[in-house]
Design a protein around this motif. Sequence first.
Motif, PDB file in Angstrom:
ATOM      1  N   MET A   1     -12.739  38.536  19.419  1.00  0.00           N
ATOM      2  CA  MET A   1     -13.290  37.841  20.591  1.00  0.00           C
ATOM      3  C   MET A   1     -12.167  37.418  21.511  1.00  0.00           C
ATOM      4  O   MET A   1     -12.459  37.072  22.823  1.00  0.00           O
ATOM      5  CB  MET A   1     -13.526  36.416  19.572  1.00  0.00           C
ATOM      6  CG  MET A   1     -14.986  36.720  19.230  1.00  0.00           C
ATOM      7  SD  MET A   1     -15.621  34.701  18.692  1.00  0.00           S
ATOM      8  CE  MET A   1     -14.374  33.957  17.834  1.00  0.00           C
ATOM      9  N   LEU A   2     -11.080  37.156  21.132  1.00  0.00           N
ATOM     10  CA  LEU A   2      -9.835  36.814  22.044  1.00  0.00           C
ATOM     11  C   LEU A   2      -9.495  37.979  23.026  1.00  0.00           C
ATOM     12  O   LEU A   2      -9.249  37.686  24.246  1.00  0.00           O
ATOM     13  CB  LEU A   2      -8.563  36.308  21.089  1.00  0.00           C
ATOM     14  CG  LEU A   2      -8.714  34.927  20.446  1.00  0.00           C
ATOM     15  CD1 LEU A   2      -7.447  34.789  19.574  1.00  0.00           C
ATOM     16  CD2 LEU A   2      -9.149  34.047  21.509  1.00  0.00           C
ATOM     17  N   ALA A   3      -9.587  39.192  22.559  1.00  0.00           N
ATOM     18  CA  ALA A   3      -9.563  40.386  23.338  1.00  0.00           C
ATOM     19  C   ALA A   3     -10.534  40.599  24.481  1.00  0.00           C
ATOM     20  O   ALA A   3     -10.324  40.870  25.393  1.00  0.00           O
ATOM     21  CB  ALA A   3      -9.433  41.547  22.484  1.00  0.00           C
ATOM     22  N   ASN A   4     -11.916  39.971  23.674  1.00  0.00           N
ATOM     23  CA  ASN A   4     -12.670  40.093  25.028  1.00  0.00           C
ATOM     24  C   ASN A   4     -12.921  38.940  26.080  1.00  0.00           C
ATOM     25  O   ASN A   4     -13.095  39.168  27.127  1.00  0.00           O
ATOM     26  CB  ASN A   4     -14.393  39.974  24.244  1.00  0.00           C
ATOM     27  CG  ASN A   4     -15.484  39.767  25.126  1.00  0.00           C
ATOM     28  OD1 ASN A   4     -15.819  40.640  26.019  1.00  0.00           O
ATOM     29  ND2 ASN A   4     -16.347  38.656  24.768  1.00  0.00           N
ATOM     30  N   VAL A   5     -12.244  37.797  25.438  1.00  0.00           N
ATOM     31  CA  VAL A   5     -12.128  36.749  26.573  1.00  0.00           C
ATOM     32  C   VAL A   5     -10.942  37.007  27.544  1.00  0.00           C
ATOM     33  O   VAL A   5     -11.131  36.775  28.677  1.00  0.00           O
ATOM     34  CB  VAL A   5     -11.901  35.606  25.887  1.00  0.00           C
ATOM     35  CG1 VAL A   5     -11.452  34.196  26.887  1.00  0.00           C
ATOM     36  CG2 VAL A   5     -13.236  35.094  24.996  1.00  0.00           C
ATOM     37  N   VAL A   6      -9.971  37.825  27.141  1.00  0.00           N
ATOM     38  CA  VAL A   6      -8.899  38.111  27.867  1.00  0.00           C
ATOM     39  C   VAL A   6      -8.973  39.129  28.900  1.00  0.00           C
ATOM     40  O   VAL A   6      -8.568  39.065  29.946  1.00  0.00           O
ATOM     41  CB  VAL A   6      -7.432  38.429  27.125  1.00  0.00           C
ATOM     42  CG1 VAL A   6      -6.376  38.507  27.771  1.00  0.00           C
ATOM     43  CG2 VAL A   6      -7.099  37.034  26.322  1.00  0.00           C
ATOM     44  N   THR A   7      -9.730  40.205  28.309  1.00  0.00           N
ATOM     45  CA  THR A   7     -10.057  41.151  29.209  1.00  0.00           C
ATOM     46  C   THR A   7     -11.285  41.149  30.011  1.00  0.00           C
ATOM     47  O   THR A   7     -11.315  40.885  31.106  1.00  0.00           O
ATOM     48  CB  THR A   7      -9.928  42.554  28.288  1.00  0.00           C
ATOM     49  OG1 THR A   7     -11.080  42.536  27.317  1.00  0.00           O
ATOM     50  CG2 THR A   7      -8.669  42.742  27.639  1.00  0.00           C
TER      51      THR A   7
ATOM     52  N   PRO B   1     -20.630  38.672  27.872  1.00  0.00           N
ATOM     53  CA  PRO B   1     -21.135  37.599  27.118  1.00  0.00           C
ATOM     54  C   PRO B   1     -21.992  38.133  25.864  1.00  0.00           C
ATOM     55  O   PRO B   1     -22.135  37.380  24.652  1.00  0.00           O
ATOM     56  CB  PRO B   1     -22.268  37.142  28.088  1.00  0.00           C
ATOM     57  CG  PRO B   1     -21.759  37.476  29.308  1.00  0.00           C
ATOM     58  CD  PRO B   1     -20.989  38.663  29.129  1.00  0.00           C
ATOM     59  N   THR B   2     -22.419  39.603  25.692  1.00  0.00           N
ATOM     60  CA  THR B   2     -23.033  39.949  24.597  1.00  0.00           C
ATOM     61  C   THR B   2     -21.983  40.044  23.495  1.00  0.00           C
ATOM     62  O   THR B   2     -22.140  39.699  22.176  1.00  0.00           O
ATOM     63  CB  THR B   2     -23.583  41.412  25.095  1.00  0.00           C
ATOM     64  OG1 THR B   2     -24.579  41.677  26.066  1.00  0.00           O
ATOM     65  CG2 THR B   2     -24.338  42.147  23.716  1.00  0.00           C
ATOM     66  N   ILE B   3     -20.707  40.337  23.667  1.00  0.00           N
ATOM     67  CA  ILE B   3     -19.930  40.699  22.554  1.00  0.00           C
ATOM     68  C   ILE B   3     -19.325  39.361  22.122  1.00  0.00           C
ATOM     69  O   ILE B   3     -19.477  38.957  20.971  1.00  0.00           O
ATOM     70  CB  ILE B   3     -18.595  41.500  23.047  1.00  0.00           C
ATOM     71  CG1 ILE B   3     -18.631  42.840  23.546  1.00  0.00           C
ATOM     72  CG2 ILE B   3     -17.190  41.185  22.141  1.00  0.00           C
ATOM     73  CD1 ILE B   3     -17.623  43.670  24.228  1.00  0.00           C
ATOM     74  N   SER B   4     -19.416  38.269  23.061  1.00  0.00           N
ATOM     75  CA  SER B   4     -19.216  36.784  22.588  1.00  0.00           C
ATOM     76  C   SER B   4     -20.437  36.362  21.627  1.00  0.00           C
ATOM     77  O   SER B   4     -20.107  35.535  20.488  1.00  0.00           O
ATOM     78  CB  SER B   4     -19.142  35.921  23.401  1.00  0.00           C
ATOM     79  OG  SER B   4     -17.947  36.284  24.328  1.00  0.00           O
ATOM     80  N   HIS B   5     -21.675  36.747  22.012  1.00  0.00           N
ATOM     81  CA  HIS B   5     -22.898  36.478  21.405  1.00  0.00           C
ATOM     82  C   HIS B   5     -22.692  36.834  19.736  1.00  0.00           C
ATOM     83  O   HIS B   5     -23.468  36.393  18.926  1.00  0.00           O
ATOM     84  CB  HIS B   5     -23.965  36.522  21.898  1.00  0.00           C
ATOM     85  CG  HIS B   5     -24.233  35.468  23.129  1.00  0.00           C
ATOM     86  ND1 HIS B   5     -24.617  34.443  23.051  1.00  0.00           N
ATOM     87  CD2 HIS B   5     -24.310  36.033  24.515  1.00  0.00           C
ATOM     88  CE1 HIS B   5     -24.572  33.680  24.300  1.00  0.00           C
ATOM     89  NE2 HIS B   5     -24.561  34.827  25.279  1.00  0.00           N
ATOM     90  N   VAL B   6     -22.218  38.130  19.683  1.00  0.00           N
ATOM     91  CA  VAL B   6     -22.351  38.751  18.360  1.00  0.00           C
ATOM     92  C   VAL B   6     -21.122  38.305  17.505  1.00  0.00           C
ATOM     93  O   VAL B   6     -21.232  37.918  16.138  1.00  0.00           O
ATOM     94  CB  VAL B   6     -22.220  40.386  18.588  1.00  0.00           C
ATOM     95  CG1 VAL B   6     -22.078  41.024  17.223  1.00  0.00           C
ATOM     96  CG2 VAL B   6     -23.682  40.667  19.415  1.00  0.00           C
ATOM     97  N   LEU B   7     -19.851  38.321  18.213  1.00  0.00           N
ATOM     98  CA  LEU B   7     -18.749  37.838  17.416  1.00  0.00           C
ATOM     99  C   LEU B   7     -18.602  36.531  17.097  1.00  0.00           C
ATOM    100  O   LEU B   7     -17.937  36.092  15.995  1.00  0.00           O
ATOM    101  CB  LEU B   7     -17.295  38.465  18.241  1.00  0.00           C
ATOM    102  CG  LEU B   7     -17.185  39.945  18.190  1.00  0.00           C
ATOM    103  CD1 LEU B   7     -16.035  40.446  19.110  1.00  0.00           C
ATOM    104  CD2 LEU B   7     -17.171  40.737  16.826  1.00  0.00           C
ATOM    105  N   GLY B   8     -19.333  35.586  18.032  1.00  0.00           N
ATOM    106  CA  GLY B   8     -18.965  34.397  17.590  1.00  0.00           C
ATOM    107  C   GLY B   8     -19.429  33.857  16.212  1.00  0.00           C
ATOM    108  O   GLY B   8     -18.892  33.411  15.402  1.00  0.00           O
TER     109      GLY B   8
END
Length: 88
Positions: free
Chosen positions: A21-27, A31-38
Motif C-alpha cells: 500500500m505504501l509503495a502504491n501511494v509513493v509511486t 486507486p484500484t490497488i488501494s481499494h483492494v489492499l486497504g
Amino acid sequence: MIPRRILQIVGTAELVTLVLMLANVVTIHLPTISHVLGPAHGLAYCASVITALLIMGGRQRVWLLALIPGIGGLLAARAASTEHQLNI
C-alpha cells in the motif's frame, strides 16, 4: 497447525499488504490497488490481533505487541515463541 505459526503467517500478510500500500501511494497511486489492499491489510491486522488474543495464554505482552500496526503480528509471534521456550 501451530497457533504461533498461524500468527507468523498473518503477521507477514499484514506487513506485506502495508508495504505494498505504501509503495502504491509513493509511486503510481492507483486507486484500484488501494481499494483492494486497504481492506486486505485491515483484515490481516484484525486477524493478527485476534490470533494473538487466542494464543496469549495469560501473557499480556503477546497481544499488546499485536496492536502495533504493520509489524505487530510478527513481534507477537516472536514474543509468543520466546516466552513459550522460557516456560519449558
